[in-house]
Design a protein around this motif. Sequence first.
Motif, PDB file in Angstrom:
ATOM      1  N   GLN A 121       0.825  -1.209   0.000  1.00 21.23           N
ATOM      2  CA  GLN A 121       0.000   0.000   0.000  1.00 21.23           C
ATOM      3  C   GLN A 121       0.862   1.263   0.000  1.00 21.23           C
ATOM      4  OE1 GLN A 121      -2.544  -0.556   3.380  1.00 21.23           O
ATOM      5  NE2 GLN A 121      -3.919  -1.954   2.298  1.00 21.23           N
ATOM      6  N   ALA A 148       0.869   3.983  -2.981  1.00 23.82           N
ATOM      7  CA  ALA A 148       0.528   5.381  -2.712  1.00 23.82           C
ATOM      8  C   ALA A 148       1.623   6.315  -3.229  1.00 23.82           C
ATOM      9  CB  ALA A 148       0.306   5.598  -1.215  1.00 23.82           C
ATOM     10  N   GLU A 192       1.313   6.603  -7.003  1.00 22.20           N
ATOM     11  CA  GLU A 192       0.249   7.518  -7.420  1.00 22.20           C
ATOM     12  C   GLU A 192       0.656   8.977  -7.231  1.00 22.20           C
ATOM     13  OE1 GLU A 192      -2.327   6.668  -9.293  1.00 22.20           O
ATOM     14  OE2 GLU A 192      -1.329   4.727  -9.176  1.00 22.20           O
ATOM     15  N   ARG A 193       1.339   9.270  -6.129  1.00 22.77           N
ATOM     16  CA  ARG A 193       1.806  10.641  -5.896  1.00 22.77           C
ATOM     17  C   ARG A 193       2.804  11.053  -6.984  1.00 22.77           C
ATOM     18  NH1 ARG A 193       3.741  10.212  -0.867  1.00 22.77           N
ATOM     19  NH2 ARG A 193       5.931  10.524  -1.309  1.00 22.77           N
TER      20      ARG A 193
END
Length: 184
Positions: free
Chosen positions: A120, A124, A127-128
Amino acid sequence: MKVGVLGNILLGLLTAGERTGYELTRDFDVSLANVWGASHSQIYPELAKLAAAGLIRKTDAGPRGSQRYAITPAGETAVRTWLAETRPSQDPRAEWMVRVFFLGQVRPDEAAAYLADQQQLHAAKLERYRAYAAECSLDDPAERWSRVALEAGMRFESAMADWAAWAVAELASSDARTEVPKPA
């Protein structure tokens, strides 16, 4: 003055133009996030050292009385020397990965939870970084090399997220294969 990595990064950022300490911190949070971290408490003392060495100079005050910094010709020479004449460290230290070596010391569900958390976290970050990349063009000479470095970060985070998902699935599969049948 021997300039360390952080100092050279600051010099490199200042080659693109004057910045405040806040703007330099933002650069670390955005464009350098996947390769090097630095906080206000690290950046400001380093700026003072670079100024004392004549590698940068203070310019006009920025918003809310903040100080702006510009690179000097000596600073430009220092950063170019760093880029051309030194070999970067290849130190692969990563505490999160070292812990994987020792997950056999905890219960399988704890190990699986740790790996799922890593999956996860890497997803994350990916995606950032993708959001940053959407605003950073390879066609813009001022952004090109930031985008190239960001691509490495995206590929790394993608690979680590995929690896962690694989590890969780492999752990579950391995536990299923080694489970001892219960007596009837």
